[in-house]
Design an enzyme around this catalytic site. Structure first.
Site, PDB file in Angstrom:
ATOM      1  CG  ASN A 207      -0.077   0.184   2.598  1.00 41.73           C
ATOM      2  OD1 ASN A 207       0.816   0.280   2.670  1.00 41.73           O
ATOM      3  ND2 ASN A 207      -1.210  -0.874   3.501  1.00 41.73           N
ATOM      4  CE  LYS A 208      -0.268   8.614  -0.660  1.00 47.05           C
ATOM      5  NZ  LYS A 208      -0.958   9.718  -0.523  1.00 47.05           N
ATOM      6  CD  GLU A 210       1.962  -2.606   3.445  1.00 49.59           C
ATOM      7  OE1 GLU A 210       1.774  -3.135   4.631  1.00 49.59           O
ATOM      8  OE2 GLU A 210       1.512  -2.444   2.356  1.00 49.59           O
ATOM      9  CG  ASP A 278      -5.441  -9.294   4.361  1.00 48.49           C
ATOM     10  OD1 ASP A 278      -4.306  -9.870   4.446  1.00 48.49           O
ATOM     11  OD2 ASP A 278      -5.661  -9.310   5.910  1.00 48.49           O
TER      12      ASP A 278
END
Length: 328
Positions: A207-208, A210, A278
């Site tokens: 995601n952004k 991470e 997920d």
């Protein structure tokens, strides 16, 4: 080009190994009665209790809910939380022989205490985490790798779901990815804290936040997102990268230099983003295993995420719900 919906009937033909950090999401729900005389806190009358799959287990649950056949591998403790979680997964047809019991550590549990009842919105009051984050032992590594070796020929793809709870030791990462590549399997990675330590995979889905943490940059423009995607492709040596950007949608990057973007599906109706990552990786991998290209797989993952963020808590979606949204 085939329509995205045409791949849904093939989801139930796919066998997916999910190797990950096993987490039990525990919910204790009570109705507010009064303030305590012992401290300025609410007294809740116990109303309900449940244990649901969290962490890597939620990725497995999402694949199963979409019709995929799931082989789950990971570590649980010799305790009630592990037993209850395993029973839940068994009831949903998830193959749990790869859940290794480690008597030296507890099952990771995130306990959420919620206040509310009836038709009222339940408000989370506090969360208590019971987790062991140290690396698993060599003996547990041996058991996990033995299981992966046994079932690798039966699966079409591998999902590595890393929540930082100690399953993904350097040896586990190296050996499982090596086995997957030797057997020509799709290998997908979702890593919360150590994205750059996973090398030679098919796709990673950060995601952004991470992505920003892994690369040390702020994704505050389309140009920065493009740079991040290209850097991740090179540093991980991945075939493709899918960066999820919350309300700004998703952008995919392929090793041939191409990229594609889709806006967020139904972002105006977001209720709870818990576990949406997920859903993304589960849907993406099922689509890729069913023969979809990266762009179509991303579109399906985007629509699936758009469904689950409208639900409360760690949620899943089904092929029927996905088909209905695609028809709209």
């Amino acid at each position: 080009m085939k329509e995205p919906a045409t791949y849904l009937p093939d989801f139930n033909k796919q066998n997916i190994l999910v190797l990950g950090d096993i987490i039990a999401d525990e919910f204790i729900i009570g109705q507010p009665e009064r303030l305590s005389r012992e401290a300025p806190v609410l007294i809740l009358k116990h109303d309900d209790y449940s244990i649901l799959p969290g962490g890597g287990t939620n990725a497995a649950n999402n694949v199963a809910a979409l019709g995929g056949q799931v082989y789950l591998a990971g570590v649980i403790g010799d305790d009630n939380a592990g037993d209850n979680l395993k029973s839940y997964l068994d009831d949903r047809g998830i193959k749990t022989k790869g859940l290794i019991i480690d008597k030296t550590r507890p099952t990771s549990v995130k306990t959420r205490i919620l206040a509310g009842g009836g038709q009222t919105v339940k408000q989370q009051v506090v969360r208590i985490d019971k987790q062991e984050n140290k690396d698993i032992s060599k003996e547990i590594e041996d058991e996990l790798l033995s299981y992966v070796e046994q079932i690798i020929s039966k699966v079409d793809a591998i999902i590595l779901s890393d929540y930082g709870n100690g399953v993904f030791t350097p040896r586990i990462k190296e050996e499982v990815i090596k086995l997957g590549n030797q057997n020509d399997k799709i290998i997908a990675v979702d890593s919360r804290y150590e994205l750059l330590s996973f090398k030679d995979v098919t796709v990673a889905t950060p995601n952004k936040e991470e992505t920003e943490k892994a690369l040390g940059i702020e994704l505050d423009s389309e140009e920065k997102v493009q740079q991040a995607g290209e850097r991740l492709l090179a540093e991980i040596n991945a075939d493709s990268i899918l960066i999820t950007l919350g309300g700004e949608g998703m952008t995919s990057f392929a090793e041939d230099g191409s990229s594609s973007h889709v806006p967020a599906s139904n972002f105006t109706e977001v209720f709870d983003v818990t576990g949406a990552g997920d859903t993304v990786i589960g849907t993406l991998v099922l689509a890729l295993a069913s023969g979809a290209d990266l762009e179509i797989a991303m579109k399906l993952a985007n629509y699936a995420a758009g469904i689950v963020v409208r639900k409360t808590g760690v949620a899943t979606t089904s092929p029927e719900e996905l088909k209905e949204v695609l028809a709209e």
